[in-house]
Enzyme design. Structure first.
Site, PDB file in Angstrom:
ATOM      1  N   LYS A  68     -12.649  -2.809  -4.917  1.00 55.03           N
ATOM      2  CA  LYS A  68     -13.371  -1.542  -4.824  1.00 55.03           C
ATOM      3  C   LYS A  68     -12.569  -0.396  -5.417  1.00 55.03           C
ATOM      4  O   LYS A  68     -13.125   0.629  -5.801  1.00 55.03           O
ATOM      5  CB  LYS A  68     -13.678  -1.244  -3.348  1.00 55.03           C
TER       6      LYS A  68
ATOM      7  N   LYS B 214       0.810  -1.216   0.000  1.00 54.07           N
ATOM      8  CA  LYS B 214       0.000   0.000   0.000  1.00 54.07           C
ATOM      9  C   LYS B 214       0.844   1.266   0.000  1.00 54.07           C
ATOM     10  O   LYS B 214       0.477   2.273  -0.598  1.00 54.07           O
ATOM     11  CB  LYS B 214      -0.943  -0.010   1.211  1.00 54.07           C
TER      12      LYS B 214
ATOM     13  N   LYS C  56      -7.818  -9.646  -8.425  1.00 50.96           N
ATOM     14  CA  LYS C  56      -8.942  -9.758  -7.509  1.00 50.96           C
ATOM     15  C   LYS C  56      -9.942  -8.633  -7.770  1.00 50.96           C
ATOM     16  O   LYS C  56      -9.553  -7.505  -8.052  1.00 50.96           O
ATOM     17  CB  LYS C  56      -8.427  -9.694  -6.068  1.00 50.96           C
TER      18      LYS C  56
END
Length: 343
Positions: free
Chosen positions: A198, A112, A195
């Site tokens: 969102k 991240k 995957k």
């Protein structure tokens, strides 16, 4: 009851089919076996900047998704993380137990933060310790986790064990993982190797839980496929699972077949045998009908709830009171163990 479940979802975007099949649907089933606590983890969300009004709306939307999917608020607890100060207070104590070396090994922070790690927030770095506080503050015995969270759960176990060893107590409960079943990992409709997320910029990569029937149909019609007919039993191994070689060769095909299997509560091998040799166009029509039948009522109930935010806020408020009643005695015991004076 087999124990106590704690799990949560970040209110950063609209929930999608992957969240439903990989987590929320399983939570609904777990209510029959476990005492369940489901948290909208808004404190975790702000490790990356969130627009305040959007955060409030997303928190309500995630709560609506929980309720519309079948989580029974008369039995299970639903609340927003920030509504219970125990999470933050316990996280500080656990920050003083966790070791820097442990956090340096957390792969999700590296992913991240990316190359600009020096500009990442401290909250993003200590995110796993807050997650440990979420779990340990309720003495949760089990935590449903996907592959991306298994390392964080191991850290929570390490922190619990170190705290107990340091102070010579048996105060914190190392939680056990509950690994998701079939279709716990739903892939993007645009790229079967990624995957469903969102954060994907393309809304066509996912089916949102708020999508209506026409939108679901459009997204599935546009979902990436390949020109060959659907595979048959030759791609299955002795246990009835798709071989790794076959899945790697046609990831989009097996993603859609797996979604059909999950939505219909069937084994992937049964679905492959049913549609073997069929064209994708015919299969997509049947998948669309199934997806609309399952997700349509959920989306409709979500929209009803979101039109009445006071109903959602009342559920969160009541859930927060129940969450505090469970966690405040645990925090008090931990503070006494540490040596803090009573307030």
């Amino acid at each position: 009851m087999k124990g106590r479940i704690f799990s949560g979802v970040q209110p950063t975007h609209t929930l999608h089919l992957g969240n439903y099949l990989g987590a929320v649907r399983n939570w609904v089933r777990m209510q029959k076996e476990f005492e369940c606590i489901f948290c909208v983890v808004d404190m975790h969300a702000i490790t990356l900047f969130q627009e305040p009004q959007a955060l409030r709306q997303n928190t309500r939307e995630v709560t609506a998704a929980f309720m519309a999917s079948g989580i029974d608020v008369s039995h299970s607890i639903i609340f927003a993380q920030s509504q219970n100060r125990v999470h933050a207070q316990l996280a500080w104590i656990l920050n003083c137990v966790a070791r820097v070396g442990w956090l340096n090994r957390m792969t999700q922070f590296k992913e991240k933060a990316g190359k600009d790690r020096e500009n990442a927030s401290v909250g993003l770095y200590t995110y796993p310790v807050l997650m440990a506080a979420d779990i340990l503050g309720y003495r949760a015995t089990h935590v449903p986790v996907g592959e991306d969270q298994k390392q964080h759960l191991e850290l929570a176990r390490d922190i619990a064990q170190k705290f107990n060893n340091d102070y010579g107590v048996d105060c914190l409960v190392p939680p056990a993982p509950v690994i998701g079943g079939p279709a716990a990992r739903v892939m993007s409709l645009r790229d079967g190797t990624k995957k469903m997320s969102k954060s994907d910029p393309s809304d066509y990569s996912r089916i949102n839980m708020t999508d209506d029937a026409d939108t679901i149909a459009l997204k599935l019609r546009k979902a990436k496929t390949d020109p060959a007919p659907l595979p048959g039993a030759e791609v299955l191994d002795a246990k009835g699972a798709v071989t790794a070689e076959a899945e790697a060769a046609r990831p989009e095909a097996y993603n859609l077949l797996a979604i059909y299997a999950a939505l219909s509560d069937r084994e992937i091998g049964d679905v492959i045998n049913q549609f073997a040799g069929r064209e994708f166009s015919a299969f997509k029509r049947e998948l669309t009908d199934l997806a609309v039948a399952v997700l349509g009522p959920i989306g409709a109930e979500m929209k009803r709830l979101l039109a009445h935010p006071g109903e959602i806020d009342a559920v969160l408020s009541q859930g927060a009171a129940r969450a505090r009643a469970l966690s405040e005695p645990v925090l008090k015991e931990i503070e006494e163990v540490v040596g803090f004076l009573s307030a």
